[in-house]
Scaffold this motif. Structure first.
Motif, PDB file in Angstrom:
ATOM      1  N   GLU A 139       1.012  -1.192  -0.085  1.00  0.00           N
ATOM      2  CA  GLU A 139      -0.067  -0.092  -0.040  1.00  0.00           C
ATOM      3  C   GLU A 139       0.798   1.128   0.045  1.00  0.00           C
ATOM      4  O   GLU A 139       2.116   1.157   0.392  1.00  0.00           O
ATOM      5  CB  GLU A 139      -0.943  -0.091   1.312  1.00  0.00           C
ATOM      6  N   PRO A 140       0.263   2.550  -0.362  1.00  0.00           N
ATOM      7  CA  PRO A 140       1.128   3.574  -0.378  1.00  0.00           C
ATOM      8  C   PRO A 140       1.796   3.965   1.151  1.00  0.00           C
ATOM      9  O   PRO A 140       0.789   3.770   1.905  1.00  0.00           O
ATOM     10  CB  PRO A 140       0.153   4.764  -0.865  1.00  0.00           C
ATOM     11  N   ALA A 141       3.051   4.126   1.177  1.00  0.00           N
ATOM     12  CA  ALA A 141       3.468   4.833   2.273  1.00  0.00           C
ATOM     13  C   ALA A 141       2.889   6.300   2.661  1.00  0.00           C
ATOM     14  O   ALA A 141       3.232   7.087   1.774  1.00  0.00           O
ATOM     15  CB  ALA A 141       5.051   4.744   2.394  1.00  0.00           C
ATOM     16  N   HIS A 142       2.853   6.565   4.033  1.00  0.00           N
ATOM     17  CA  HIS A 142       2.578   7.835   4.270  1.00  0.00           C
ATOM     18  C   HIS A 142       3.402   8.458   5.520  1.00  0.00           C
ATOM     19  O   HIS A 142       3.912   7.648   6.241  1.00  0.00           O
ATOM     20  CB  HIS A 142       1.163   8.050   4.701  1.00  0.00           C
ATOM     21  N   ASP A 151       5.659  11.764  -2.326  1.00  0.00           N
ATOM     22  CA  ASP A 151       5.564  10.236  -2.791  1.00  0.00           C
ATOM     23  C   ASP A 151       6.607   9.482  -1.913  1.00  0.00           C
ATOM     24  O   ASP A 151       7.535   9.823  -1.814  1.00  0.00           O
ATOM     25  CB  ASP A 151       5.765   9.899  -4.122  1.00  0.00           C
ATOM     26  N   HIS A 152       5.920   8.758  -0.693  1.00  0.00           N
ATOM     27  CA  HIS A 152       6.899   7.989   0.040  1.00  0.00           C
ATOM     28  C   HIS A 152       7.324   6.492  -0.247  1.00  0.00           C
ATOM     29  O   HIS A 152       7.502   5.902   0.477  1.00  0.00           O
ATOM     30  CB  HIS A 152       6.180   8.105   1.572  1.00  0.00           C
ATOM     31  N   GLY A 153       6.712   6.197  -1.315  1.00  0.00           N
ATOM     32  CA  GLY A 153       6.936   4.784  -2.022  1.00  0.00           C
ATOM     33  C   GLY A 153       5.908   3.935  -1.430  1.00  0.00           C
ATOM     34  O   GLY A 153       4.796   4.439  -1.129  1.00  0.00           O
TER      35      GLY A 153
END
Length: 195
Positions: A139-142, A151-153
């Protein structure tokens, strides 16, 4: 034609496979061939149906524990319109030293009454990992800043996902739930001796 292996299966295991009525000779031969000369310590037979669009597909899993191995046999059918029906049976032999984890989960109705005759295990799950299959959930990193738009990958989890068997009292009967618990306990003890 390939000669059929001698059916060295214990009578109880053979009877359970035949009671399912799902290609019993094919399943018995496959399990017998994988078992070879070894004696089973415990076994579990799980017959389940799944729904795929307008059709019902059946699957049969047979797990056999020996002094040195876990044998996993899985049989299902493949039907293509206009083609003869086919069945696929696969057996896998896993050395007990290779088993990483054996997890038994039990769902108990009315846990406040646990220990009385009025409580029962309504379903049980057996999860076994030995490193063949892995599942990655990403899932997208926050970050902690709610205003951040960078964008944290990606972040995620890698989990073993080799085999999970779920048996419920409502769908399979209390006896099958007890069999799963008994098999899981035997497997936990057997793999624990290699730790």
């Amino acid at each position: 034609m390939t000669p059929r292996p001698a059916l060295n299966l214990p009578a109880g295991l053979r009877a359970e496979i035949h009671a399912c009525g799902y290609f019993p000779e094919l399943v018995s031969d496959a399990v017998s061939l994988a078992l070879g000369p070894e004696e089973p310590i415990a076994h579990l037979v799980h017959h389940e149906a799944t729904f795929n669009r307008e059709e019902i597909q059946r699957h049969l899993s047979v797990l056999v524990l020996t002094a040195s191995r876990l044998i996993v046999a899985h049989t299902d059918e493949n039907e293509d319109p206009g083609e003869p029906a086919q069945a696929l049976t696969t057996t896998e032999s896993v050395g007990l030293r290779e088993v990483n984890s054996v997890a038994l989960s039990q769902v108990v109705a009315h846990p406040e009454r646990y220990g009385s005759r009025r409580t029962e295990v309504s379903e049980a799950w057996l999860t076994i990992t030995w490193g063949t299959m892995r599942r990655i959930d990403l899932e997208p990193a926050h970050c902690a800043d709610p205003e951040c738009e960078a964008d944290h990958g990606l972040t995620g989890m890698l989990a073993g996902d080799d085999l999970t068997v779920r048996i419920s009292a409502a769908g399979d009967g209390e006896t099958k739930v007890a069999q799963l618990i008994s098999f899981a306990s035997a497997l936990q003890l057997a793999t624990g001796s290699f730790a």
